[in-house]
Design a protein around this motif. Structure first.
Motif, PDB file in Angstrom:
ATOM      1  N   UNK A 155       0.618  -1.121   0.081  1.00  0.00           N
ATOM      2  CA  UNK A 155       0.063  -0.051  -0.091  1.00  0.00           C
ATOM      3  C   UNK A 155       1.135   1.383   0.054  1.00  0.00           C
ATOM      4  N   UNK A 156       2.084   1.330   0.327  1.00  0.00           N
ATOM      5  CA  UNK A 156       2.914   2.428   0.519  1.00  0.00           C
ATOM      6  C   UNK A 156       2.868   3.314  -0.809  1.00  0.00           C
ATOM      7  N   UNK A 157       2.902   2.860  -2.161  1.00  0.00           N
ATOM      8  CA  UNK A 157       2.823   3.647  -3.103  1.00  0.00           C
ATOM      9  C   UNK A 157       1.637   3.690  -3.850  1.00  0.00           C
ATOM     10  N   UNK A 158       0.429   3.701  -3.019  1.00  0.00           N
ATOM     11  CA  UNK A 158      -0.853   3.750  -3.512  1.00  0.00           C
ATOM     12  C   UNK A 158      -1.675   4.732  -2.850  1.00  0.00           C
ATOM     13  N   UNK A 159      -2.362   5.234  -3.488  1.00  0.00           N
ATOM     14  CA  UNK A 159      -3.594   6.248  -3.069  1.00  0.00           C
ATOM     15  C   UNK A 159      -4.562   5.500  -2.027  1.00  0.00           C
ATOM     16  N   UNK A 160      -4.512   5.868  -0.814  1.00  0.00           N
ATOM     17  CA  UNK A 160      -5.616   5.316  -0.006  1.00  0.00           C
ATOM     18  C   UNK A 160      -6.255   6.430   1.046  1.00  0.00           C
ATOM     19  N   UNK A 161      -7.414   6.094   1.343  1.00  0.00           N
ATOM     20  CA  UNK A 161      -8.135   7.105   1.993  1.00  0.00           C
ATOM     21  C   UNK A 161      -8.167   6.639   3.453  1.00  0.00           C
ATOM     22  N   UNK A 162      -8.521   7.374   4.641  1.00  0.00           N
ATOM     23  CA  UNK A 162      -9.022   6.681   6.034  1.00  0.00           C
ATOM     24  C   UNK A 162      -9.815   5.589   5.675  1.00  0.00           C
ATOM     25  N   UNK A 163      -9.856   4.564   6.698  1.00  0.00           N
ATOM     26  CA  UNK A 163     -10.780   3.316   6.712  1.00  0.00           C
ATOM     27  C   UNK A 163     -11.677   3.299   7.844  1.00  0.00           C
TER      28      UNK A 163
END
Length: 287
Positions: A155-163
């Motif tokens: 996940x470190x190089x991906x766009x992610x939102x709060x969960x």
């Protein structure tokens, strides 16, 4: 009852070069922990529910069911006469009764405000030492750390939102898992942020209205099973649920059941299921 006790007594306790103590497990996290390092108890609590909710590690059919975790069958426990009883701080009020039957190994994994992964790891290592299964415990702990590290790298190089990490109570209410839940702790360890920043009591909130999930529209939602059958039927046609941005944008992951108060096996199951059903792991602009 006598037949159950006889089957438990007949179960072989030799899982290593040295005979293991005959174990009875009251607490599910400790049951998971023992099974994960190769120590099969002769008896444990609520096994029908465990097999449906915790699911893994698998419990052999030969393990005797002691009944409810909060009210185990003490007469059957006395008949079985284990060498060691596995418990936790949840059942400390019953410790004196257990100790009349056998020595108690108790661990404190879940405390309000305390992330539980490290205590669960320490409990596994301590139990491994107690049972002479140090290598198995260390190997399992290392495997858990490796899986978390692999997910963090993913996940470190991906766009992610709060969960939001939630369990569904009914079609109108949920419980949110905080940082003192196993799921919230592991989420942080893999580099994602928990959308729930409110208070919790022993890992989760009291039931909250589904509409509260709209308060952070950019957050993704991870539903941790089991989902009650009524809610599973009603939610897909619920106007409130379908109006949530995450639902509308298909940013919801529905995970199979996991023990909400489990040990390291529950942590590893969470990582694995999240990796398989994580629509919120959006690729970045560079793919």
């Amino acid at each position: 009852m006598l037949a159950l006790a006889a089957s438990a007594l007949a179960y072989p306790s030799r899982l290593s070069a040295t005979p293991l103590p005959r174990i009875a497990a009251i607490d599910w996290a400790m049951l998971e922990t023992a099974l994960a390092i190769g120590a099969v108890p002769i008896a444990a609590t609520e096994l029908i529910q465990f097999r449906q909710i915790a699911i893994e590690p698998e419990v052999p059919q030969s393990v005797t069911d002691l009944g409810l975790r909060g009210a185990p069958n003490m007469e059957l426990l006395r008949i079985i006469a284990p060498d060691l009883i596995l418990s936790s701080s949840f059942y400390e009020y019953r410790r004196e009764s257990f100790e009349r039957i056998a020595p108690v190994f108790s661990a404190t994994i879940y405390q309000t405000g305390t992330p539980p992964f490290a205590p669960a790891r320490d409990a596994m290592l301590a139990l491994g030492q107690k049972l002479g299964l140090n290598d198995a415990a260390r190997t399992y702990v290392a495997a858990a750390a490796e899986e978390i590290a692999a997910m963090r790298a993913r996940v470190q190089n991906r766009i992610h939102r709060p969960v939001f990490l939630i369990s569904i109570g009914d079609a109108r209410h949920f419980r949110a898992f905080g940082g003192d839940s196993m799921f919230g702790d592991v989420l942080t360890r893999i580099g994602l942020s928990n959308a729930w920043t409110g208070t919790t009591s022993y890992s989760a909130t009291a039931p909250v209205g589904i509409e509260a999930l709209a308060g952070l529209p950019d957050a993704d939602i991870v539903v941790i099973g089991p989902v009650p059958p009524e809610a599973r039927e009603v939610l897909p046609r619920s106007p409130i649920w379908n109006a949530l941005p995450a639902v509308r944008d298909k940013r919801v992951a529905m995970l199979d059941p996991i023990d909400h108060f489990g040990g390291l096996p529950a942590a590893r199951r969470f990582v694995r299921l999240l990796g398989k059903a994580a629509p919120f792991l959006q690729a970045n602009a560079n793919g």
